[in-house]
Design an enzyme around this catalytic site. Structure first.
Site, mmCIF file in Angstrom:
data_model
loop_
_atom_site.group_PDB
_atom_site.id
_atom_site.type_symbol
_atom_site.label_atom_id
_atom_site.label_comp_id
_atom_site.label_asym_id
_atom_site.label_seq_id
_atom_site.Cartn_x
_atom_site.Cartn_y
_atom_site.Cartn_z
ATOM 1 N N GLU A 91 2.726 -12.098 -18.671
ATOM 2 C CA GLU A 91 1.702 -12.308 -17.657
ATOM 3 C C GLU A 91 0.331 -11.933 -18.199
ATOM 4 O OE1 GLU A 91 4.604 -10.818 -14.039
ATOM 5 O OE2 GLU A 91 2.925 -9.596 -14.662
ATOM 6 N N CYS A 104 -6.716 -9.219 -18.246
ATOM 7 C CA CYS A 104 -5.704 -8.170 -18.381
ATOM 8 C C CYS A 104 -4.555 -8.732 -19.228
ATOM 9 C CB CYS A 104 -5.233 -7.762 -16.985
ATOM 10 S SG CYS A 104 -3.924 -6.550 -17.007
ATOM 11 N N CYS A 111 9.086 -3.689 -21.180
ATOM 12 C CA CYS A 111 8.548 -2.371 -21.498
ATOM 13 C C CYS A 111 9.707 -1.391 -21.602
ATOM 14 C CB CYS A 111 7.578 -1.921 -20.407
ATOM 15 S SG CYS A 111 6.784 -0.336 -20.764
ATOM 16 N N CYS A 115 8.953 3.356 -16.030
ATOM 17 C CA CYS A 115 8.309 4.056 -14.911
ATOM 18 C C CYS A 115 8.955 3.566 -13.615
ATOM 19 C CB CYS A 115 6.810 3.781 -14.884
ATOM 20 S SG CYS A 115 5.938 4.432 -16.334
ATOM 21 N N CYS A 118 7.364 0.586 -11.544
ATOM 22 C CA CYS A 118 6.809 -0.545 -12.294
ATOM 23 C C CYS A 118 7.867 -1.616 -12.543
ATOM 24 C CB CYS A 118 6.236 -0.051 -13.617
ATOM 25 S SG CYS A 118 5.636 -1.366 -14.671
ATOM 26 N N GLY A 158 3.953 -4.008 -20.683
ATOM 27 C CA GLY A 158 4.182 -3.322 -21.943
ATOM 28 C C GLY A 158 3.322 -2.088 -22.133
ATOM 29 N N GLU A 159 3.660 -1.353 -23.178
ATOM 30 C CA GLU A 159 2.931 -0.124 -23.515
ATOM 31 C C GLU A 159 2.178 -0.388 -24.826
ATOM 32 O OE1 GLU A 159 1.962 2.825 -22.416
ATOM 33 O OE2 GLU A 159 1.171 3.157 -24.423
ATOM 34 N N SER A 190 -4.661 1.031 -22.033
ATOM 35 C CA SER A 190 -4.054 1.902 -21.025
ATOM 36 C C SER A 190 -2.689 2.355 -21.526
ATOM 37 C CB SER A 190 -3.903 1.120 -19.713
ATOM 38 O OG SER A 190 -3.346 1.928 -18.709
ATOM 39 N N SER A 213 -2.312 6.707 -17.781
ATOM 40 C CA SER A 213 -1.630 6.620 -16.488
ATOM 41 C C SER A 213 -0.972 7.963 -16.206
ATOM 42 C CB SER A 213 -0.580 5.508 -16.527
ATOM 43 O OG SER A 213 -1.226 4.282 -16.809
ATOM 44 N N LEU A 214 -1.489 8.672 -15.218
ATOM 45 C CA LEU A 214 -1.034 10.042 -14.982
ATOM 46 C C LEU A 214 -0.038 10.092 -13.824
ATOM 47 C CD1 LEU A 214 -1.668 12.647 -16.452
ATOM 48 C CD2 LEU A 214 -3.506 13.079 -14.813
ATOM 49 N N HIS A 215 -0.498 9.734 -12.643
ATOM 50 C CA HIS A 215 0.334 9.571 -11.438
ATOM 51 C C HIS A 215 0.943 10.853 -10.888
ATOM 52 C CE1 HIS A 215 -0.414 5.481 -12.326
ATOM 53 N NE2 HIS A 215 0.550 5.307 -13.197
ATOM 54 N N CYS A 332 1.961 -5.443 -11.964
ATOM 55 C CA CYS A 332 2.576 -5.450 -13.286
ATOM 56 C C CYS A 332 4.037 -5.920 -13.297
ATOM 57 C CB CYS A 332 2.489 -4.043 -13.870
ATOM 58 S SG CYS A 332 3.053 -3.949 -15.557
HETATM 59 N N1 SAH Z 1 1.970 0.889 -20.166
HETATM 60 C C1 SAH Z 1 0.580 1.048 -19.905
HETATM 61 C C2 SAH Z 1 -0.124 -0.219 -19.461
HETATM 62 C C3 SAH Z 1 0.582 -1.165 -18.522
HETATM 63 S S1 SAH Z 1 0.750 -0.696 -16.830
HETATM 64 C C4 SAH Z 1 0.370 2.168 -18.909
HETATM 65 O O1 SAH Z 1 1.350 2.740 -18.443
HETATM 66 O O2 SAH Z 1 -0.768 2.526 -18.639
HETATM 67 C C5 SAH Z 1 -0.882 -0.737 -16.200
HETATM 68 C C6 SAH Z 1 -1.090 0.185 -15.002
HETATM 69 O O3 SAH Z 1 -0.398 -0.323 -13.850
HETATM 70 C C7 SAH Z 1 -0.557 1.595 -15.222
HETATM 71 O O4 SAH Z 1 -1.484 2.541 -14.772
HETATM 72 C C8 SAH Z 1 0.699 1.594 -14.371
HETATM 73 O O5 SAH Z 1 1.090 2.883 -14.052
HETATM 74 C C9 SAH Z 1 0.264 0.739 -13.205
HETATM 75 N N2 SAH Z 1 1.336 0.220 -12.352
HETATM 76 C C10 SAH Z 1 2.544 -0.231 -12.710
HETATM 77 N N3 SAH Z 1 3.267 -0.607 -11.635
HETATM 78 C C11 SAH Z 1 2.480 -0.409 -10.562
HETATM 79 C C12 SAH Z 1 2.660 -0.601 -9.163
HETATM 80 N N4 SAH Z 1 3.792 -1.071 -8.656
HETATM 81 N N5 SAH Z 1 1.625 -0.287 -8.364
HETATM 82 C C13 SAH Z 1 0.451 0.186 -8.861
HETATM 83 N N6 SAH Z 1 0.232 0.401 -10.160
HETATM 84 C C14 SAH Z 1 1.233 0.114 -11.021
#
Ligand code: SAH
Length: 349
Positions: A91, A104, A111, A115, A118, A158-159, A190, A213-215, A332
């Site tokens: 995508e 993007c 990936c 997470c 995701c 992906g990462e 990211s 990406s902390l969360h 994503c």
């Molecule tokens: N792997 C990298 C980049 C891809 S994800 C990373 O983790 O940063 C890009 C961003 O989208 C990340 O911040 C990820 O945590 C967020 N993301 C993934 N799934 C999501 C969702 N369902 N809702 C909101 N943000 C999401």
């Protein structure tokens, strides 16, 4: 699968070497890049200032089309489903703003980091993308939008730091003044928090933007949401971030997806402020996009506002991102997932 190397993955020096090996002067490589990135030639036969033999050799030895359009969705953001040469799909999202286009880009098919929230992570890892496939995504987005991208963010599937060399090679082509001329400060990588790769990136001497990406601000919750935290817990990650800021003199953006009742409480906002307060950084609060595999809900607006206010009170620079993709299930990995489960291109859905 077509195994010819992708022309859009070739650095200028690699192309110079290729020209030299064919007895052509090195400046031919600059001419080829001009055709590829300033005039966006789709094949070598268009490159009229090159000798015919060189054009024929380019067409015979390199692949010019890394991606083809397999589907698209419209919304505030426009999402492209792009098919690669091995028929797998990624995508690419176009995010129009008033005066520029942000693209993007995906860095991997799938990936490996799983997470919890995701869609890409839940689908598992398939393969790394090549540099030419990432540059190809930007070119496909530019052509779909009829505009030149001003910003590129590696926030698709992906990462990126798990595909370090190819991502850096793509960035160098995007950034080069003879390439796509996208300023380093307009390119964002990211990461889910690969501390050793953040340390390596700090030593590249590049001015690119880093998002982490902390969360969650405590290890127990972060490990539950992001299994990568078991390998690189917060202390290690924060140490890598502090080093990155020190070495590059850049600000880091921490991405924090708000999940109702999971990570959006007042105590959690204060813990976040304590964790990142010592760093030169900003926080971007993101509403959760609903995904099938994850039960969590996006935080309500008042709760999001409260969370932002608490951070602001602790002098943390905070923004709240409006999610443009959520309305079309375009967060994503979601478009590709539907494509895979339907077993056909997602065009027109
Ligand atoms: N792997 C990298 C980049 C891809 S994800 C990373 O983790 O940063 C890009 C961003 O989208 C990340 O911040 C990820 O945590 C967020 N993301 C993934 N799934 C999501 C969702 N369902 N809702 C909101 N943000 C999401």
């Amino acid at each position: 699968m077509n195994r010819r190397p992708l022309i859009h993955g070739q650095s200028l020096s690699a192309l110079s070497g290729w020209c030299g090996a064919r007895g052509e002067p090195a400046f031919r490589a600059g001419q080829i890049w001009q055709w590829l990135y300033q005039r966006r030639a789709a094949c070598a036969s268009a490159m009229t200032n090159l000798p015919a033999s060189l054009r024929a050799a380019l067409d015979a030895e390199f692949e010019f089309q890394a991606v083809t359009l397999a589907g698209a969705e419209e919304a505030g953001a426009r999402k492209l489903l792009l098919r690669l040469r091995d028929a797998s799909c990624v995508e690419t999202v176009l995010i129009p703003a008033r005066d520029h286009l942000t693209v993007c880009v995906s860095s991997q098919v799938g990936c490996a980091f799983a997470c919890a929230f995701c869609a890409s992570g839940q689908a598992g890892f398939d393969r790394n993308l090549e540099a030419g496939e990432m540059v190809g995504q930007v070119l496909a987005a530019a052509s779909a939008a009829g505009a030149s991208p001003g910003n590129v963010v590696f926030m698709g599937m992906g990462e990126p730091l798990d595909n370090y060399d190819a991502v850096l090679a793509a960035i160098r082509i995007l950034n080069d003044k003879d390439g796509l001329r996208i300023g380093a400060r307009r390119i964002t990588v990211s990461t889910c928090g690969l501390a050793p790769a953040i340390r390596r990136l700090a030593d590249e001497g590049m001015q690119i933007e880093l998002s982490v990406s902390l969360h969650a601000a405590d290890d127990a919750l972060r490990s539950r949401l992001m299994p990568v935290n078991r390998r690189f817990p917060l202390a290690d990650l924060m140490d890598a971030c502090a080093g990155y800021i020190r070495k590059t003199d850049r600000i880091i953006t921490f991405e924090y997806t708000l999940i109702q009742g999971v990570n959006d409480g007042a105590d959690q906002a204060r813990a976040l402020a304590r964790l990142i307060g010592p760093l030169k950084c900003r926080v971007n609060l993101i509403p959760l996009s609903a995904v099938e595999e994850f039960e969590g809900q996006s935080s309500t607006e008042p709760r999001t506002r409260d969370f932002a206010r608490l951070l602001d009170r602790e002098r943390i620079n905070v923004t709240v991102r409006q999610s443009k993709g959520a309305g079309v299930r375009a967060a994503c990995g979601q478009l590709r997932k539907r494509h895979l489960s339907a077993g056909r291109p997602a065009a027109g859905v």
